[in-house]
Write an enzyme that holds these catalytic residues in place. Sequence first.
Site, PDB file in Angstrom:
ATOM      1  N   ARG A 259     -11.422 -21.591  19.393  1.00 51.53           N
ATOM      2  CA  ARG A 259     -12.156 -20.352  18.820  1.00 51.53           C
ATOM      3  C   ARG A 259     -12.717 -19.384  19.813  1.00 51.53           C
ATOM      4  NH1 ARG A 259     -17.348 -22.038  16.286  1.00 51.53           N
ATOM      5  NH2 ARG A 259     -18.117 -21.237  17.930  1.00 51.53           N
ATOM      6  N   HIS A 263     -18.799 -18.155  15.952  1.00 53.49           N
ATOM      7  CA  HIS A 263     -18.397 -18.944  14.685  1.00 53.49           C
ATOM      8  C   HIS A 263     -18.702 -17.729  13.587  1.00 53.49           C
ATOM      9  CE1 HIS A 263     -19.053 -21.453  11.179  1.00 53.49           C
ATOM     10  NE2 HIS A 263     -20.256 -20.695  11.015  1.00 53.49           N
ATOM     11  N   TYR A 272     -24.425 -22.040  23.360  1.00 53.32           N
ATOM     12  CA  TYR A 272     -24.035 -23.295  23.547  1.00 53.32           C
ATOM     13  C   TYR A 272     -22.715 -23.475  24.163  1.00 53.32           C
ATOM     14  CZ  TYR A 272     -21.524 -21.468  19.352  1.00 53.32           C
ATOM     15  OH  TYR A 272     -20.763 -20.679  18.132  1.00 53.32           O
TER      16      TYR A 272
END
Length: 367
Positions: A259, A263, A272
């Site tokens: 990805r 998100h 993160y």
Amino acid sequence: MYFDKFDALKNEKLQIMDNTGKILKPELMPKISDEDVLAAYKLMCLSRRQDDFQNKVQRQGRMLSFLSSTGQEATEVAYAMQIIKGKDWFSPAYRNNAAWLTAGIPMRNIMLYWCGNEMGAKTPEGVNVLPVNIPIATQYSHATGLAFAEKYNKTGGVVLTTTGDGGSSEGEFYEAMNFAKLHEVPAIFIVENNQFAISTPRKKATKAINFAVKGIAVGMRNILVDGNDFFAVYGAVQEAIALARKGEGPSLIECETYRIGAHSSADDPKVYRDEENHQEQIKNDPLIRLKAYLIAKKKWSEQEQTKLDAEQDQFIKDEFAWVEANNNVDLKDIFAYTYQEMPDFLAEQYEEAKAFFEAYPSKGGHH
């Protein structure tokens, strides 16, 4: 051909094309015409540019929320383009922009949905795609039920469904696949392993060697493929569909991808995600790989790319202009479609929302 050759228990991964667009294993190339490969590449480009556009307008407060497919286009286009319209079914997750476009959902419907308009979930006649599924992995159960019906009615149709790597930790993931295998229904279960379940990295989500092996628990054939390799995904799905149509039951395919984006539009992956690893991962960008392949075959050029980019940008702008001009949503519509008569608790929420938007008419929400 593929399922028998690659053993997920040994962590063997199907890869046909490297990250420079060079075909490593010509003997494994799937049956697909150059015209279809080029059409797939154009869809991948369209979804990527739509993602970029929607991220910008969401930041401007013109779209409520958005979850992009950026980085996962090869996987989504490769499986969705093999769905026969009006015959097969697609039970999607919430991160399937490229798959929706490929399966025949109009772009303006997708945009309407992310703008909070329920009409965006209405599919055109003959497009067997279920509405966006926000709960995690429940779409696997929907797919199993549909596939059971297809087998019972002897239609010859197959059902494709997908979830992320995080979805494979849900109980419904196993329950759906167990029932599907028990009854040998024509379903293809796909895991789009993009390395993160929201902000949880793969290594903190499972000790399994990969996600494909999770099919072994229910006795289902399975395979791990390079999800950024269009040909690897296309070949594995092509074989799984052929087996399903022959009555040989379901398959589980893990597409190992990445990805590239956040998100969701409410997320900051820099919090993160390791930047060094991120820079390494984006070298495998599926658009770069397939573009290089097409240029090497003299099926594409930089001049044609420039022309396509301009055409697609204009199309995306025109679609969103239509959406903004036709997005008058009655607030009551949001509460009116779950029950025949609105229960007290929903009526209370409706009155609360109504008061909020009357006080703050420019406010929206996000995922």
